[in-house]
Scaffold this motif. Sequence first.
Motif, PDB file in Angstrom:
ATOM      1  N   MET A 113     -32.299  33.864 -30.742  1.00 41.26           N
ATOM      2  CA  MET A 113     -33.228  33.447 -29.706  1.00 41.26           C
ATOM      3  C   MET A 113     -32.439  33.118 -28.436  1.00 41.26           C
ATOM      4  SD  MET A 113     -35.891  30.228 -29.621  1.00 41.26           S
ATOM      5  CE  MET A 113     -36.907  30.837 -30.937  1.00 41.26           C
ATOM      6  N   THR A 114     -32.909  33.633 -27.327  1.00 41.02           N
ATOM      7  CA  THR A 114     -32.266  33.356 -26.046  1.00 41.02           C
ATOM      8  C   THR A 114     -32.632  31.960 -25.581  1.00 41.02           C
ATOM      9  OG1 THR A 114     -32.400  35.683 -25.432  1.00 41.02           O
ATOM     10  CG2 THR A 114     -32.052  34.114 -23.660  1.00 41.02           C
ATOM     11  N   ARG A 115     -31.624  31.235 -25.169  1.00 36.32           N
ATOM     12  CA  ARG A 115     -31.877  29.915 -24.603  1.00 36.32           C
ATOM     13  C   ARG A 115     -32.239  30.077 -23.131  1.00 36.32           C
ATOM     14  NH1 ARG A 115     -26.381  27.158 -26.289  1.00 36.32           N
ATOM     15  NH2 ARG A 115     -25.719  29.130 -25.440  1.00 36.32           N
ATOM     16  N   ASN A 116     -33.127  29.227 -22.675  1.00 40.53           N
ATOM     17  CA  ASN A 116     -33.589  29.276 -21.296  1.00 40.53           C
ATOM     18  C   ASN A 116     -33.194  27.999 -20.569  1.00 40.53           C
ATOM     19  OD1 ASN A 116     -35.151  31.706 -21.747  1.00 40.53           O
ATOM     20  ND2 ASN A 116     -36.593  30.410 -22.840  1.00 40.53           N
ATOM     21  N   ALA A 117     -32.937  28.132 -19.285  1.00 38.84           N
ATOM     22  CA  ALA A 117     -32.704  26.975 -18.430  1.00 38.84           C
ATOM     23  C   ALA A 117     -33.441  27.218 -17.117  1.00 38.84           C
ATOM     24  CB  ALA A 117     -31.216  26.768 -18.170  1.00 38.84           C
ATOM     25  N   ILE A 118     -34.075  26.171 -16.627  1.00 35.72           N
ATOM     26  CA  ILE A 118     -34.764  26.251 -15.337  1.00 35.72           C
ATOM     27  C   ILE A 118     -34.212  25.130 -14.471  1.00 35.72           C
ATOM     28  CG2 ILE A 118     -36.960  26.343 -14.117  1.00 35.72           C
ATOM     29  CD1 ILE A 118     -38.305  26.887 -16.867  1.00 35.72           C
ATOM     30  N   ILE A 119     -33.724  25.501 -13.294  1.00 40.38           N
ATOM     31  CA  ILE A 119     -33.139  24.545 -12.348  1.00 40.38           C
ATOM     32  C   ILE A 119     -34.095  24.403 -11.171  1.00 40.38           C
ATOM     33  CG2 ILE A 119     -31.161  24.017 -10.880  1.00 40.38           C
ATOM     34  CD1 ILE A 119     -29.540  26.024 -12.675  1.00 40.38           C
ATOM     35  N   PHE A 120     -34.640  23.208 -11.012  1.00 43.79           N
ATOM     36  CA  PHE A 120     -35.589  22.936  -9.929  1.00 43.79           C
ATOM     37  C   PHE A 120     -34.895  22.189  -8.794  1.00 43.79           C
ATOM     38  CE2 PHE A 120     -38.280  23.170 -13.746  1.00 43.79           C
ATOM     39  CZ  PHE A 120     -39.232  24.087 -13.323  1.00 43.79           C
ATOM     40  N   HIS A 121     -34.943  22.772  -7.604  1.00 44.01           N
ATOM     41  CA  HIS A 121     -34.376  22.120  -6.413  1.00 44.01           C
ATOM     42  C   HIS A 121     -35.267  20.959  -5.986  1.00 44.01           C
ATOM     43  CE1 HIS A 121     -37.396  23.780  -3.665  1.00 44.01           C
ATOM     44  NE2 HIS A 121     -37.265  24.934  -4.313  1.00 44.01           N
ATOM     45  N   GLY A 122     -34.774  20.194  -5.038  1.00 42.16           N
ATOM     46  CA  GLY A 122     -35.507  19.034  -4.557  1.00 42.16           C
ATOM     47  C   GLY A 122     -36.303  19.313  -3.298  1.00 42.16           C
ATOM     48  N   THR A 123     -36.841  18.252  -2.750  1.00 41.33           N
ATOM     49  CA  THR A 123     -37.658  18.292  -1.546  1.00 41.33           C
ATOM     50  C   THR A 123     -36.888  18.937  -0.400  1.00 41.33           C
ATOM     51  OG1 THR A 123     -38.702  16.235  -2.256  1.00 41.33           O
ATOM     52  CG2 THR A 123     -38.975  16.862   0.068  1.00 41.33           C
ATOM     53  N   GLY A 124     -37.487  19.929   0.227  1.00 41.60           N
ATOM     54  CA  GLY A 124     -36.861  20.600   1.358  1.00 41.60           C
ATOM     55  C   GLY A 124     -35.674  21.463   0.966  1.00 41.60           C
ATOM     56  N   GLY A 125     -35.433  21.615  -0.328  1.00 41.44           N
ATOM     57  CA  GLY A 125     -34.271  22.373  -0.799  1.00 41.44           C
ATOM     58  C   GLY A 125     -34.592  23.828  -1.039  1.00 41.44           C
ATOM     59  N   ARG A 126     -33.574  24.518  -1.529  1.00 42.89           N
ATOM     60  CA  ARG A 126     -33.690  25.931  -1.876  1.00 42.89           C
ATOM     61  C   ARG A 126     -32.872  26.176  -3.138  1.00 42.89           C
ATOM     62  NH1 ARG A 126     -31.281  26.528   3.143  1.00 42.89           N
ATOM     63  NH2 ARG A 126     -29.743  27.838   2.125  1.00 42.89           N
ATOM     64  N   PRO A 127     -33.182  27.216  -3.877  1.00 46.62           N
ATOM     65  CA  PRO A 127     -32.460  27.478  -5.122  1.00 46.62           C
ATOM     66  C   PRO A 127     -31.055  28.034  -4.927  1.00 46.62           C
ATOM     67  CG  PRO A 127     -34.128  29.156  -4.781  1.00 46.62           C
ATOM     68  CD  PRO A 127     -34.316  28.123  -3.700  1.00 46.62           C
ATOM     69  N   ASP A 128     -30.689  28.380  -3.691  1.00 48.10           N
ATOM     70  CA  ASP A 128     -29.378  28.992  -3.440  1.00 48.10           C
ATOM     71  C   ASP A 128     -28.386  28.026  -2.784  1.00 48.10           C
ATOM     72  OD1 ASP A 128     -30.762  28.835  -1.035  1.00 48.10           O
ATOM     73  OD2 ASP A 128     -30.048  30.769  -0.293  1.00 48.10           O
ATOM     74  N   VAL A 129     -28.646  26.735  -2.836  1.00 43.42           N
ATOM     75  CA  VAL A 129     -27.752  25.763  -2.211  1.00 43.42           C
ATOM     76  C   VAL A 129     -27.150  24.822  -3.261  1.00 43.42           C
ATOM     77  CG1 VAL A 129     -29.008  25.828  -0.017  1.00 43.42           C
ATOM     78  CG2 VAL A 129     -29.593  24.103  -1.739  1.00 43.42           C
ATOM     79  N   ALA A 130     -26.250  23.997  -2.807  1.00 46.22           N
ATOM     80  CA  ALA A 130     -25.618  22.958  -3.627  1.00 46.22           C
ATOM     81  C   ALA A 130     -25.026  23.556  -4.900  1.00 46.22           C
ATOM     82  CB  ALA A 130     -26.606  21.824  -3.924  1.00 46.22           C
ATOM     83  N   TRP A 131     -25.172  22.869  -5.999  1.00 49.94           N
ATOM     84  CA  TRP A 131     -24.566  23.251  -7.278  1.00 49.94           C
ATOM     85  C   TRP A 131     -25.453  24.163  -8.112  1.00 49.94           C
ATOM     86  CZ3 TRP A 131     -27.887  21.053 -10.840  1.00 49.94           C
ATOM     87  CH2 TRP A 131     -28.600  19.921 -10.410  1.00 49.94           C
ATOM     88  N   TYR A 132     -26.643  24.493  -7.636  1.00 42.01           N
ATOM     89  CA  TYR A 132     -27.572  25.294  -8.431  1.00 42.01           C
ATOM     90  C   TYR A 132     -27.027  26.696  -8.760  1.00 42.01           C
ATOM     91  CZ  TYR A 132     -30.514  21.849  -5.943  1.00 42.01           C
ATOM     92  OH  TYR A 132     -31.030  20.729  -5.349  1.00 42.01           O
ATOM     93  N   PRO A 133     -26.519  27.469  -7.783  1.00 40.76           N
ATOM     94  CA  PRO A 133     -25.978  28.796  -8.140  1.00 40.76           C
ATOM     95  C   PRO A 133     -24.766  28.695  -9.074  1.00 40.76           C
ATOM     96  CG  PRO A 133     -26.356  28.646  -5.769  1.00 40.76           C
ATOM     97  CD  PRO A 133     -26.527  27.264  -6.332  1.00 40.76           C
TER      98      PRO A 133
END
Length: 178
Positions: free
Chosen positions: A1-21
Amino acid sequence: MTRNAIIFHGTGGRPDVAWYPWLDERLTARGYRVERPSYPRINVDPIAEFLPGVLARHAVDAETVLIGHSGGAAMLLALLEHLETPVAQSILVAGYATQVNESEEPVLQETYDWDRIRENGGDLYFINSVTDPYGCDATQGRLLFDRLGGTQIIRDEGHFGDWDQRYDTFELVDRLIP
């Protein structure tokens, strides 16, 4: 079974900033299927209007890891309350459950079903800082810990990434995820 992870950014954020990528890359290398959705209306639209779209967009199961930062962590509380199935792990970074500053916080619910959140949250981790400039601080982490149990981790690291705080990696979060 493939494990899944979902990373949610914060207010005014984007998924391509900080430590998310960076975290996406680390988890992908370990076999996770990682999602970093973009939610520009997080903490803009009332949670009761916002949450149905989040629930419809993401499939979660017992192998899913949820990671939320700031407004994304606050949103995780509502998400966990409304899930049909428990997840493996939830990590709330700079999370909060009550008004933390003068800003409106439409991401917050008036009340929470703490028992249901605890049942659905899997291994719960709360990472907060004593020096968070927005009030998403150790006091908020303690509030979450007192209601949900889990593990509270207190640091002295600001907001763990912001427009004026580079935070390109997050070794601690990476180590918490099996």
